[in-house]
Design an enzyme around this catalytic site. Sequence first.
Site, PDB file in Angstrom:
ATOM      1  N   SER A 236       3.791   6.688  -1.170  1.00  0.00           N
ATOM      2  CA  SER A 236       5.160   6.998  -0.761  1.00  0.00           C
ATOM      3  C   SER A 236       5.385   6.828   0.726  1.00  0.00           C
ATOM      4  CB  SER A 236       5.507   8.433  -1.181  1.00  0.00           C
ATOM      5  OG  SER A 236       5.389   8.584  -2.569  1.00  0.00           O
TER       6      SER A 236
ATOM      7  N   HIS B 155       6.156  11.279   4.668  1.00  0.00           N
ATOM      8  CA  HIS B 155       7.461  10.670   4.403  1.00  0.00           C
ATOM      9  C   HIS B 155       8.187  10.368   5.711  1.00  0.00           C
ATOM     10  CE1 HIS B 155       7.731  12.553   0.105  1.00  0.00           C
ATOM     11  NE2 HIS B 155       6.703  11.728   0.251  1.00  0.00           N
TER      12      HIS B 155
END
Length: 381
Positions: free
Chosen positions: A277, A335
């Site tokens: 991610s 992230h």
Amino acid sequence: METNSEPSFSNFLKKILSFFFFFFFFTKKKFKDSTFFTEQRCGFRKAPKRTEQRRVEAEEVGQKEVNPSESSANRKKSLIPPVEPPPSNAPHRTFRVLIKPFVFTVGFTGCAFGTASIWQYETLKSRVQSYFDEARADWFEKLRPQKEGDFRKQVNRWWNSLSEGQRTVSGIIAANVLVFCLWRVPSLQRRMMKYFTSNPASKASCLPMIFSTFSHFSLTHMAANMYVLWSFSSSIVSLLGQEQFMAVYLSAGVISTFVSYVCKTVTGRFGPSLGASGAIMTILAAVCTKIPEAKLAIIFLPMFTFSAGSAVKAIIALDSVGLFLGWRFFDHAAHLGGALFGIWYIHYGHELIWKRREPFVKIWHNIRTGGPRSSGGNGSL
């Protein structure tokens, strides 16, 4: 003059729900479940005495002899990654553990872009020869009698129907699937836990920074990440090119993991993380920054659309809130690191890194061609 506030409130609620689902599927998952690891908030527990260990082991052996039917359950539990107890000299908010990861991040990023420059040079150099080879192959294909139901031909036709971006990320998806299958091998659990999960407190802290980018333990986690990568592959490769995309993707995986290392060291919350991610957030943020007016939708809610610029702002805001409030189910630092790197690269990184590769390419060209040739002849002795 009266205004109706219901439609605006409904649209606002739809956007909030869309951003929530959009954020949920673009996450770098952490091992939060107690079956995977036990995180010590206030130091580590003392090791029990040997006599107590022997007594507990004897009791466990007796239970296994009484209940042999539990062997199948134990086999299922063996699929869960075993976690070794942390060493007594584990770091507690010491920034010395970040020196090696920082050097590795800088070195790996430089090698990634250098390799991508050489790759692009070799690709451009071989295009002329490949053009004639393809023309000759097409001529022989016309002379050869066609076979109906040729499987190889059907596969080639399907492969050629894909975009350049989809063909590029196919290798990345295949690597993720391979690592996912390796997680299911019980004899490899300890090595997978050591090298395919990133943790600044681990002895192996550098190689897992890139290996964990291709690592997923949950099928849902891997499927969601690979779907997003496949969806944005055509856009990002058309913007950056195949070689530059691979350099950005691999560098983003290492950089986002390093940001996660920094956050874990500052907060003292050491624990393993894995997933693509962080790198995918870089690709997502780069596309949304370059094309902010593009319309996006969620696979489960296709009726709700929103702009790419609003999406990346909402994801950054949610990850920022999760980081400051201490939400520990997702690796919000990774992230944010990936998203900020993608935004920075579109605004500044492309000019500072990729467009200044010409001196390095010239050095490689001189190596390939045997060095620059002198204009004059050499005198005889």
